[in-house]
Design an enzyme around this catalytic site. Structure first.
Site, mmCIF file in Angstrom:
data_model
loop_
_atom_site.group_PDB
_atom_site.id
_atom_site.type_symbol
_atom_site.label_atom_id
_atom_site.label_comp_id
_atom_site.label_asym_id
_atom_site.label_seq_id
_atom_site.Cartn_x
_atom_site.Cartn_y
_atom_site.Cartn_z
ATOM 1 N N SER A 45 37.978 38.614 -51.645
ATOM 2 C CA SER A 45 37.656 37.802 -51.079
ATOM 3 C C SER A 45 37.834 35.942 -51.242
ATOM 4 C CB SER A 45 36.007 37.811 -51.219
ATOM 5 O OG SER A 45 35.366 37.653 -51.819
ATOM 6 N N GLU A 46 37.440 35.557 -52.015
ATOM 7 C CA GLU A 46 37.845 34.396 -52.338
ATOM 8 C C GLU A 46 38.854 33.995 -53.790
ATOM 9 O OE1 GLU A 46 34.401 33.751 -49.749
ATOM 10 O OE2 GLU A 46 35.153 34.502 -51.718
ATOM 11 N N THR A 47 39.297 32.761 -53.910
ATOM 12 C CA THR A 47 39.778 32.624 -54.935
ATOM 13 C C THR A 47 39.930 31.103 -54.864
ATOM 14 O OG1 THR A 47 42.207 34.007 -55.361
ATOM 15 C CG2 THR A 47 42.319 31.686 -56.001
ATOM 16 N N HIS A 76 29.669 32.312 -54.547
ATOM 17 C CA HIS A 76 29.535 33.072 -55.714
ATOM 18 C C HIS A 76 31.198 32.292 -56.134
ATOM 19 C CE1 HIS A 76 33.639 35.527 -53.880
ATOM 20 N NE2 HIS A 76 33.765 35.584 -55.486
#
Length: 299
Positions: A45-47, A76
């Site tokens: 979902s995110e990096t 997060h």
């Protein structure tokens, strides 16, 4: 060129729970296009990409990418990046607890971390922007239809659908109980009409089945699907709490359980400081655990 990376599970104190996050440890020399390609490669979902800070008194500059785009702020990734930086401080012999600022596009963010082991810790950050209303409240009947629910499933104790933004905008949908929370499913054909666009919907209920939790929640979006733990939504959710619950002056800590329906249980800690009936400060915190380390081999 090779670059080290770490994968953490965030808002969880054990592996294979919470929300996964990839962190590239030294992103110097990477442009935005390269970061975007790497984020698509991880397909989480995110990096997060760690860079030297622009202000040398801060710990790091952080850029956050989904597989589709860069974000100015996300919860997060901020908790995960801060927890990892705190673990690195502890491994360098600088103590189990650390306080520092990191830089994100939304501004400087104050963080507090505690290392509980070589690969596990906690982080809390102060919201750089307090929640504000973000457009007209969605119609409850339209929201119910877009979630495959009956009108009576929406609302409890005076809570009604609302929209708030604390860096990212979300719609907040109160549900009568855990049964309605479990049955909810996004109807893409009705979503835009109900929510006025493609905003994600943070569904929440007071019924938790766990006295340690103040709320249970799910995060749904027709374009992305479901997210196991959404810190930026929890940050904006403070606006709904202040509007409908009107907490007394003082400090409050609300634990929000999310991701249970996905088999990725997560606990987000939302801290509120209320003065003269208004929100004066807020924070997001939680646990994080390192689950993998590796090397990217790039052209």
């Amino acid at each position: 060129m090779s670059r080290l990376y770490v994968i953490l599970d965030v808002f969880a104190d054990k592996a294979l729970a919470g929300n996964p996050l990839a962190v590239v440890l030294d992103a110097s020399g990477l442009d935005a296009a390269a970061m975007q390609r790497i984020a698509r490669e991880f397909n989480l979902s995110e990096t997060v990409f760690l860079l030297p800070p622009e202000d040398e008194d801060r710990k790091a500059r952080v850029r956050i990418f989904t597989p589709q785009r860069e974000l100015p702020f996300a919860g997060h990734p901020t908790v995960g990046a801060a927890a990892l930086l705190g673990l690195m401080e502890a491994m360098a012999g600088k103590g189990r607890e650390a306080t520092f600022e990191i830089e994100e596009a939304v501004g400087a963010i104050a963080c507090r971390t505690v290392a509980s082991g070589k690969r596990a810790g906690r982080a809390t950050f102060d919201l750089p922007r307090l929640p504000q209303p973000s457009g007209a409240a969605p119609d409850a009947a339209a929201v119910a239809a877009a979630l495959g629910l009956a009108p009576g499933d929406v609302g409890f104790e005076g809570h009604a659908p609302s929209r708030f933004d604390a860096g990212n905008a979300f719609c907040f949908v109160p549900l009568a109980g855990l049964d309605a929370l479990a049955r909810a499913a996004a109807d893409p054909g009705r979503w835009r009409t109900a929510f006025g666009g493609d905003l994600g919907a943070f569904l929440y209920t007071r019924e938790t089945a766990d006295p340690a939790l103040a709320f249970r929640a799910r995060m749904l979006s027709p374009g992305i699907g479901e997210d196991p733990a959404t810190g930026s939504a929890a940050a904006a959710f403070a606006g709904a709490v202040m509007t409908f619950d009107r907490p007394a002056d003082g400090e409050h800590l609300l634990r929000i359980g999310q991701g249970y329906e996905m088999g990725r249980p997560s606990v987000i800690e939302l801290g509120l400081v209320v003065r003269d009936g208004a929100l004066s400060a807020a924070s997001i915190g939680g646990a994080a655990v390192v689950v993998a380390e590796g090397t990217l081999f790039l052209p």
